[in-house]
Design a protein around this motif. Structure first.
Motif, PDB file in Angstrom:
ATOM      1  N   GLU A 119      56.972 -24.986 -12.552  1.00  0.00           N
ATOM      2  CA  GLU A 119      57.451 -26.142 -13.302  1.00  0.00           C
ATOM      3  C   GLU A 119      56.512 -27.334 -13.182  1.00  0.00           C
ATOM      4  O   GLU A 119      56.904 -28.473 -13.448  1.00  0.00           O
ATOM      5  CB  GLU A 119      58.861 -26.533 -12.826  1.00  0.00           C
ATOM      6  CG  GLU A 119      59.916 -25.472 -13.091  1.00  0.00           C
ATOM      7  CD  GLU A 119      60.032 -25.136 -14.575  1.00  0.00           C
ATOM      8  OE1 GLU A 119      60.153 -26.069 -15.387  1.00  0.00           O
ATOM      9  OE2 GLU A 119      59.975 -23.943 -14.923  1.00  0.00           O
TER      10      GLU A 119
ATOM     11  N   ALA B 205      55.868 -32.415 -15.590  1.00  0.00           N
ATOM     12  CA  ALA B 205      56.840 -31.351 -15.820  1.00  0.00           C
ATOM     13  C   ALA B 205      56.660 -30.813 -17.238  1.00  0.00           C
ATOM     14  O   ALA B 205      56.040 -31.465 -18.089  1.00  0.00           O
ATOM     15  CB  ALA B 205      58.254 -31.891 -15.634  1.00  0.00           C
ATOM     16  N   PRO B 206      57.197 -29.603 -17.529  1.00  0.00           N
ATOM     17  CA  PRO B 206      57.092 -29.064 -18.894  1.00  0.00           C
ATOM     18  C   PRO B 206      57.720 -29.941 -19.972  1.00  0.00           C
ATOM     19  O   PRO B 206      57.426 -29.759 -21.150  1.00  0.00           O
ATOM     20  CB  PRO B 206      57.807 -27.720 -18.779  1.00  0.00           C
ATOM     21  CG  PRO B 206      57.635 -27.316 -17.348  1.00  0.00           C
ATOM     22  CD  PRO B 206      57.726 -28.607 -16.586  1.00  0.00           C
TER      23      PRO B 206
END
Length: 308
Positions: free
Chosen positions: A70, A88-89
């Protein structure tokens, strides 16, 4: 660098205006992929968020952590201090980490690969390899132990090991850096508007002396397709390079070197990356079935491309 997109656009305009076009590879790769679906078909782009950092305005490298799925690592191009961002994604900023012992001359790409000591955690490899004027006698890779998020953000500073590199045939501008996950071999792909990029390899790296790269081949993507980023999947089976407007993908055979794989014909997924703007970053997922991109600019969109 910013001049690149303008030049690429002009080249494309001239080619269209003359009724011609570049020889961008189409269709499947010349050899069969080692496994099922790849990125060689029509892809769907999804924006999962925007990078939430006022300092991240000229992003020029992107890689997905293997130990921390992540976490994506990225950095600015020239003009910033020596630091990397963890995002973060969804684009949220996780950490802003200063890289001690490093200078940010022209950082262009970031890769992840094995550390030099067996059993150690993965290392980040930051490519200070940009050279628009092609005057640098040496370029530099900074190897940094990957910061970890055990219980919270990592330390605000990470130490860098400086690895100096020299091309065997004079200076080159480059924006793509790959590290083989199986043996740590390093590959730089140069930036060429003429359609033939050089592939240079360092099988081993030394902090004690300058390493002379070995010229191992060329990648022919077509006129007006300068390589601006690259990555290899964690399983070592998929290699991707991007230009301002397209991605190119290779399926790697077992036991094959990165340079040998890049010598074959790639496929080009059905995805127009030019809509992003100035795009100089690409990160493959661990299985090589999707990739992330992020352009330059304020609050840039983090996109994920996968088969629709």
């Amino acid at each position: 660098m910013k001049v690149g997109l303008i030049a690429a656009t002009l080249v494309a305009f001239v080619l269209v205006g003359c009724g011609g076009g570049h020889n961008r590879p189409k269709g499947p790769a010349a050899s069969k992929p080692a496994r099922g679906p790849t990125l060689c078909g029509r892809l769907r782009a999804r924006i999962d968020g925007h990078v939430d950092s006022a300092a991240a305005v000229e992003l020029s490298g992107l890689v997905l952590s293997r130990a921390q799925p992540e976490v994506l690592w990225t950095h600015n191009d020239s003009g910033d201090r020596a630091r990397i961002f963890a995002i973060a994604p969804n684009g949220g900023l996780l950490a802003d980490v200063a890289v001690s012992g490093a200078d940010a001359v022209d950082w262009e790409d970031i890769a992840i690969g094995p550390a030099p000591t067996r059993g150690s955690r993965d290392a980040l490899y930051i490519g200070d390899i940009g050279d628009n004027s092609e005057t640098r006698s040496t370029v530099v890779i900074y190897r940094v132990p990957e910061p970890r998020f055990a219980g919270g953000p990592p330390n605000a500073t990470a130490p860098a090991e400086r690895l100096a590199l020299r091309y065997p045939d004079g200076a080159h501008d480059a924006e793509a850096l790959l590290v083989d996950p199986s043996n740590g071999a390093l590959v730089i792909v140069t930036k060429s508007y003429g359609g033939r990029a050089g592939v240079y390899v360092a099988d081993s790296l030394s902090a004690a002396a300058t390493t002379t790269l070995r010229r191992a081949g060329r990648v022919s993507l077509g006129v007006g397709e300068p390589v601006t980023a690259g990555d290899i999947s964690a399983d070592g089976r998929t290699i991707a390079l991007r230009t301002y407007d397209h991605a190119f993908v290779w399926s790697r055979r077992g036991g094959e070197s990165l340079a040998a794989a890049l010598g074959r014909r790639p496929c080009s997924p059905d995805a127009d990356l030019l809509v992003e703007g100035q795009g100089e970053a690409l990160a493959l997922t661990g299985d090589g079935r999707a990739f992330y991109t992020v352009p330059e600019g304020a609050r840039p969109a983090l996109r994920r491309y996968a088969a629709g």
